[in-house]
Design a protein around this motif. Structure first.
Motif, short mmCIF file in Angstrom:
data_model
loop_
_atom_site.label_atom_id
_atom_site.label_comp_id
_atom_site.label_asym_id
_atom_site.label_seq_id
_atom_site.Cartn_x
_atom_site.Cartn_y
_atom_site.Cartn_z
N GLU A 56 0.83 -1.20 0.00
CA GLU A 56 0.00 0.00 0.00
C GLU A 56 0.87 1.26 0.00
OE1 GLU A 56 -3.66 2.04 2.56
OE2 GLU A 56 -2.80 0.11 3.18
N GLY A 57 0.58 2.16 -0.95
CA GLY A 57 1.26 3.44 -1.03
C GLY A 57 2.60 3.42 -1.74
N LEU A 58 3.10 2.24 -2.12
CA LEU A 58 4.39 2.16 -2.81
C LEU A 58 4.17 2.39 -4.31
CD1 LEU A 58 7.42 1.57 -2.44
CD2 LEU A 58 6.92 -0.83 -2.93
N PRO A 59 4.71 3.47 -4.87
CA PRO A 59 4.43 3.80 -6.27
C PRO A 59 5.16 2.86 -7.24
CG PRO A 59 6.03 5.35 -5.38
CD PRO A 59 5.58 4.49 -4.23
N TRP A 60 4.54 2.69 -8.41
CA TRP A 60 5.19 1.94 -9.47
C TRP A 60 6.33 2.78 -10.05
CZ3 TRP A 60 2.33 -1.97 -12.86
CH2 TRP A 60 1.30 -2.60 -12.14
N PRO A 61 7.50 2.21 -10.30
CA PRO A 61 8.59 3.01 -10.88
C PRO A 61 8.28 3.40 -12.31
CG PRO A 61 9.21 0.71 -10.78
CD PRO A 61 7.90 0.82 -10.05
N ASP A 62 8.75 4.57 -12.70
CA ASP A 62 8.48 5.07 -14.04
C ASP A 62 9.08 4.17 -15.12
OD1 ASP A 62 7.31 7.39 -15.52
OD2 ASP A 62 9.35 7.54 -16.30
N SER A 63 10.10 3.40 -14.78
CA SER A 63 10.73 2.50 -15.75
C SER A 63 9.79 1.40 -16.22
CB SER A 63 11.99 1.87 -15.15
OG SER A 63 11.68 1.11 -13.99
N TYR A 64 8.68 1.18 -15.51
CA TYR A 64 7.71 0.16 -15.91
C TYR A 64 6.78 0.66 -17.01
CZ TYR A 64 8.83 -3.00 -12.01
OH TYR A 64 9.45 -3.87 -11.15
N ARG A 65 6.93 1.91 -17.42
CA ARG A 65 6.11 2.42 -18.53
C ARG A 65 6.70 1.92 -19.85
NH1 ARG A 65 2.74 6.86 -17.38
NH2 ARG A 65 2.95 7.66 -15.26
N GLY A 66 6.28 0.76 -20.26
CA GLY A 66 6.74 0.26 -21.54
C GLY A 66 7.80 -0.81 -21.44
N VAL A 67 7.50 -1.94 -20.79
CA VAL A 67 8.44 -3.05 -20.68
C VAL A 67 8.19 -4.03 -21.83
CG1 VAL A 67 9.22 -4.98 -19.23
CG2 VAL A 67 8.56 -2.80 -18.17
N ALA A 68 9.21 -4.37 -22.57
CA ALA A 68 9.06 -5.27 -23.72
C ALA A 68 8.61 -6.65 -23.27
CB ALA A 68 10.38 -5.38 -24.47
N HIS A 69 7.83 -7.31 -24.11
CA HIS A 69 7.34 -8.66 -23.83
C HIS A 69 8.53 -9.59 -23.58
CE1 HIS A 69 5.33 -12.51 -24.21
NE2 HIS A 69 4.16 -11.90 -24.28
N PRO A 70 8.51 -10.37 -22.52
CA PRO A 70 9.69 -11.18 -22.18
C PRO A 70 10.06 -12.20 -23.25
CG PRO A 70 7.80 -11.78 -20.81
CD PRO A 70 7.44 -10.52 -21.50
N LEU A 71 9.08 -12.83 -23.87
CA LEU A 71 9.41 -13.86 -24.86
C LEU A 71 9.91 -13.26 -26.16
CD1 LEU A 71 6.64 -16.54 -24.21
CD2 LEU A 71 8.87 -16.22 -23.11
N VAL A 72 9.47 -12.04 -26.49
CA VAL A 72 10.02 -11.35 -27.65
C VAL A 72 11.49 -10.99 -27.38
CG1 VAL A 72 9.88 -9.27 -29.07
CG2 VAL A 72 7.78 -10.48 -28.41
N ALA A 73 11.76 -10.48 -26.18
CA ALA A 73 13.14 -10.15 -25.83
C ALA A 73 14.03 -11.39 -25.85
CB ALA A 73 13.19 -9.48 -24.47
N LEU A 74 13.51 -12.51 -25.34
CA LEU A 74 14.29 -13.75 -25.37
C LEU A 74 14.57 -14.20 -26.79
CD1 LEU A 74 13.26 -16.29 -22.58
CD2 LEU A 74 15.25 -14.78 -22.71
N ALA A 75 13.59 -14.07 -27.67
CA ALA A 75 13.78 -14.46 -29.07
C ALA A 75 14.91 -13.65 -29.71
CB ALA A 75 12.49 -14.30 -29.86
N LEU A 76 14.95 -12.35 -29.40
CA LEU A 76 16.04 -11.51 -29.90
C LEU A 76 17.40 -11.98 -29.36
CD1 LEU A 76 14.30 -8.05 -29.53
CD2 LEU A 76 14.94 -9.13 -31.69
N ALA A 77 17.42 -12.38 -28.09
CA ALA A 77 18.67 -12.84 -27.48
C ALA A 77 19.10 -14.20 -28.03
CB ALA A 77 18.51 -12.90 -25.97
N VAL A 78 18.13 -15.05 -28.37
CA VAL A 78 18.46 -16.36 -28.93
C VAL A 78 19.30 -16.21 -30.18
CG1 VAL A 78 17.48 -18.34 -30.18
CG2 VAL A 78 16.53 -17.68 -27.96
N THR A 79 18.90 -15.29 -31.05
CA THR A 79 19.59 -15.14 -32.34
C THR A 79 20.94 -14.44 -32.21
OG1 THR A 79 18.50 -13.02 -32.83
CG2 THR A 79 17.37 -15.03 -33.51
N ALA A 80 21.18 -13.80 -31.07
CA ALA A 80 22.42 -13.01 -30.89
C ALA A 80 23.48 -13.74 -30.09
CB ALA A 80 22.09 -11.69 -30.20
N THR A 81 23.16 -14.92 -29.54
CA THR A 81 24.08 -15.61 -28.63
C THR A 81 24.24 -17.07 -29.04
OG1 THR A 81 22.26 -16.12 -27.10
CG2 THR A 81 23.52 -14.09 -26.69
N HIS A 82 25.24 -17.72 -28.43
CA HIS A 82 25.51 -19.12 -28.76
C HIS A 82 25.67 -20.01 -27.53
CE1 HIS A 82 26.26 -17.79 -32.88
NE2 HIS A 82 27.00 -16.82 -32.37
#
Length: 309
Positions: A56-82
């Motif tokens: 209660e009363g703890l604000p959401w951080p502004d950095s949470y405005r626009g977090v990329a979908h986790p599985l999309v981010a993982l897909a990008l990382a899959v192609t960039a790493t080995h």
């Protein structure tokens, strides 16, 4: 044996996702990090009575405005790493349909050659549950149980059959299969979730809130596993939400993993003493851009390894 070190990928609003995720992923692998991680924040409510983490009363951080979908981010990382393992810490599983989530994770694991770690949690945001529309927040535990069961079925041999409250699979071929059994790790912050972890999952994803607190939580979970007769060891990945500062912070004002590189590494050392397998360091919320993220991540990794962490 040194504690494995992982790094959080850049998903927050200040990053260019298509450019920065693969760039940081490649750089972190070259630095020596052994894993890369994403998290889930589905939306940012403009007006809500619910505080961050349901405090209660703890604000959401502004950095949470626009977090990329986790599985999309993982897909990008899959192609960039080995080499590095690629995990979610955490993906709020009940926001997703069980079958589609199982299928997506299997596809990512097949594409990566067996490097995916499914770190799941039930979340806390009422707004996210309302928007996802899978099931009400009050049913999150039952949905999580079904998601785990559906994943095990879908990732197993064909033909796949499953009958649950949300999911029906009538003797079907479901491919691609994971390259190897995908480990399921749970955040498990309450007693019922810890029982689920011990009985159904492969490991634990705690958040670093202080070494003494972590040690107490780890002992309690090990005791529960012994009581339930679990034989398989629990895999463990600690999330260290780091707040980087270019200058040292005074001790009285400093929380865990807050301060300059030396202070962050000091806290890494204290938490590593607890004996968990791995520590995920997430720096993305306290740096300006991807370049600073790479620079600080390199300093943290080098300093930690010099300190035998």
């Amino acid at each position: 044996m040194a504690t494995r070190l992982g790094l959080g990928l850049p998903q927050n609003k200040q990053y260019d996702i298509g450019r920065d995720v693969p760039d940081v992923a490649r750089a972190a692998e070259e630095m020596g990090y052994e894993s890369l991680w994403v998290y889930e924040r589905a939306l940012f409510p403009e007006s809500t009575a619910q505080g961050l983490y349901d405090v209660e009363g703890l604000p959401w951080p502004d950095s949470y405005r626009g977090v990329a979908h986790p599985l999309v981010a993982l897909a990008l990382a899959v192609t960039a790493t080995h080499r590095v393992r690629l995990g979610t810490s955490v993906l709020v599983a009940p926001l997703h349909g069980p079958f589609q989530l199982a299928k997506a994770l299997a596809s990512l694991d097949a594409a990566s050659g067996g490097r995916i770690v499914a770190g799941l949690g039930t979340g806390w945001s009422l707004d996210e549950y309302a928007a996802a529309g899978v099931r009400p927040f009050e049913e999150r535990g039952r949905v999580m149980d079904e998601i785990i069961d559906v994943c095990r079925a879908v990732w197993g041999p064909d033909p796949v059959s499953y009958e649950g409250r949300l999911t029906t699979i009538s003797s079907a071929v479901v491919a691609p299969k994971p390259a190897r059994p995908i480990p399921i790790l749970l955040a498990a912050t309450n007693q019922s979730a810890q029982q689920r972890l011990v009985e159904k999952a492969d490991g634990w994803l705690p958040v670093g809130l202080g070494a003494e607190t972590l040690a107490r939580q780890w002992r309690a979970l090990q005791d529960l596993a012994a009581e339930r007769g679990r034989v398989e060891p629990l895999q463990t990945v600690l999330r260290a939400n780091a707040v980087y500062s270019a200058k040292p912070l005074p001790g009285a004002d400093r929380g865990p993993f807050q301060g300059d590189v030396d202070q962050i590494v000091e806290d890494l050392a204290a938490h590593a003493e607890v004996g968990l397998d791995e520590i995920l360091i997430d720096l993305q919320g306290s740096v300006r851009d991807a370049q600073e993220l790479k620079d600080v991540a390199a300093q943290v990794y080098t300093t930690a390894r010099a300190a035998d962490i």
